[in-house]
Design an enzyme around this catalytic site. Structure first.
Site, PDB file in Angstrom:
ATOM      1  N   HIS A  27     -13.502   7.607   0.943  1.00 32.29           N
ATOM      2  CA  HIS A  27     -13.772   6.566  -0.049  1.00 32.29           C
ATOM      3  C   HIS A  27     -13.066   5.302   0.407  1.00 32.29           C
ATOM      4  CE1 HIS A  27     -15.045   5.047  -3.805  1.00 32.29           C
ATOM      5  NE2 HIS A  27     -13.865   5.011  -4.377  1.00 32.29           N
ATOM      6  N   ASP A  37     -20.160   6.404  -4.509  1.00 30.75           N
ATOM      7  CA  ASP A  37     -20.631   5.573  -3.398  1.00 30.75           C
ATOM      8  C   ASP A  37     -22.150   5.720  -3.229  1.00 30.75           C
ATOM      9  OD1 ASP A  37     -18.040   4.652  -2.876  1.00 30.75           O
ATOM     10  OD2 ASP A  37     -17.595   6.373  -1.593  1.00 30.75           O
ATOM     11  N   ARG A  58     -23.969   3.745  -5.883  1.00 31.36           N
ATOM     12  CA  ARG A  58     -24.000   2.312  -5.551  1.00 31.36           C
ATOM     13  C   ARG A  58     -25.078   2.027  -4.511  1.00 31.36           C
ATOM     14  NH1 ARG A  58     -17.447   1.744  -5.742  1.00 31.36           N
ATOM     15  NH2 ARG A  58     -17.356   1.068  -7.922  1.00 31.36           N
ATOM     16  N   ARG A  90       0.829  -1.206   0.000  1.00 30.58           N
ATOM     17  CA  ARG A  90       0.000   0.000   0.000  1.00 30.58           C
ATOM     18  C   ARG A  90       0.863   1.256   0.000  1.00 30.58           C
ATOM     19  NH1 ARG A  90      -5.307  -0.700   0.465  1.00 30.58           N
ATOM     20  NH2 ARG A  90      -5.876  -2.740   1.253  1.00 30.58           N
TER      21      ARG A  90
END
Ligand code: APR
Length: 315
Positions: free
Chosen positions: A176, A149, A152, A89
């Protein structure tokens, strides 16, 4: 006045789909920029060749040269990479941070008056770093995540109830990622709160599916992540700005005291018009919702600090 111009940095899945939407909705000319030679020119030519069929006359330019982006009204940054096997990451954070900051700075020298929308992940962190790199006033830089978002969440509500998506409205705030803050209390079907139509367990299931929405698609696709709805969601923001529609949308905005948060980007309801973020609306939230928003901000802050540490270590 010249016809409006939107520059899209990163001609990948999200960027090229966004370019198509902007042109085919007849919103603006589009400059599609990528580091890969030829590819953005090929995509632009392909989009141009459809103009007679799609019935618009917008110009699409593909380029690797920032000089071609000059005087844009809006610059959208989608450049960056998803995590590849073997990449941590932190690797991704560093790679994308460099790409986004460079894209923002180079665009700024050709379009100092533009409104900037960041799409590259991790979204809230990338938007902060782009803001820091450019010193843009907070009304002219924002991140796209909340519209996606929310779309969705609305889709899952519509599918659950068997109603038309057009009638479902919902807001998802916060960052997010897993910590996002869907607001079922404020989700409605043509004005009827979903809390009147669905039981708590069902709502919780839909909220969880929303939180996992990006990952669900990555798992199915295997070789990439979602791009149709990310492109559509970005296009909604572009449209509200270009047409001065004053839509109230969840947008990652720089907070200076709103919701008790400071010096951080996270998703909050914003009125988007021709000057960018024209108002940040402060909703009345419950203590739990405020806590959830603060947890998001805390996590974003941690990642900004992490990015700064990695930068310091390599420089
Ligand atoms: N300048 C311009 N473009 C760049 C640069 C750079 N420095 N570095 C990489 N790119 C380009 C790549 O060449 C590629 O064409 O960015 C594009 C990224 O496209 P995809 O890999 O197809 O990724 P995409 O699915 O479009 O997602 C882009 O948006 O939703 C987010 O998480 C997603 O961060 C990712 C971004």
């Amino acid at each position: 006045r010249h016809s409006p111009r939107v520059t899209v940095i990163g001609a990948g899945k999200v960027g090229s789909t966004l370019a198509q939407r902007i042109a085919e909705k007849n919103l603006a000319d589009v400059v599609l920029l990528d580091v890969v030679e030829g590819m953005p020119r090929g995509l632009a030519l392909d989009l141009m060749e459809a103009r007679g069929i799609e019935l618009h006359n917008r110009r699409i330019i593909g380029t690797t040269d920032y000089a071609d982006t000059s005087d844009s009204d809006i610059v959208v940054i989608t450049a960056g990479f998803p995590r590849k096997p073997g990449m941590t990451r932190d690797d991704l954070l560093l790679t994308n941070a460099k790409i986004v900051m460079e894209a923002a700075n180079k665009s700024m020298s050709y379009s100092p008056d533009a409104i900037y929308i960041v799409v590259t992940n991790p979204l809230d962190v990338m938007t902060y770093l782009a803001w820091q790199a450019t010193g843009l006033p907070r009304d002219r830089i924002m991140g796209m995540a909340g519209v996606l978002d929310s779309a969705r969440f609305e889709t899952f509500i519509a599918m659950e109830l068997g109603v038309c998506s057009l009638d479902v409205k919902a807001m998802v705030l916060g960052s997010h990622g897993d910590l996002m803050v869907p607001l079922p209390r404020y989700a409605t079907v043509n004005g009827i709160p979903i809390t009147e139509l669905l039981d708590a367990a069902t709502i919780e299931r839909l909220v969880q599916r929303t939180r996992n929405g990006g990952a669900e698609i990555v798992e199915l696709m295997q070789t990439g992540s979602a791009f149709y709805t990310p492109a559509s969601s970005t296009c909604v923001m572009v449209e509200s700005i270009l047409l001065n529609q004053s839509r109230l949308l969840p947008v990652a905005a720089y907070l200076q005291g709103e919701y008790g948060l400071n010096d951080i980007f996270t998703g909050v309801p914003c009125r988007l018009g021709s000057s960018g973020i024209e108002e940040i609306m402060e909703l009345k939230l419950t203590d739990a919702e405020i806590d959830a928003l603060h947890t998001c901000a805390h996590e974003v802050r941690k990642n900004i600090t992490r990015a700064e540490e990695i930068f310091a270590a390599v420089s």
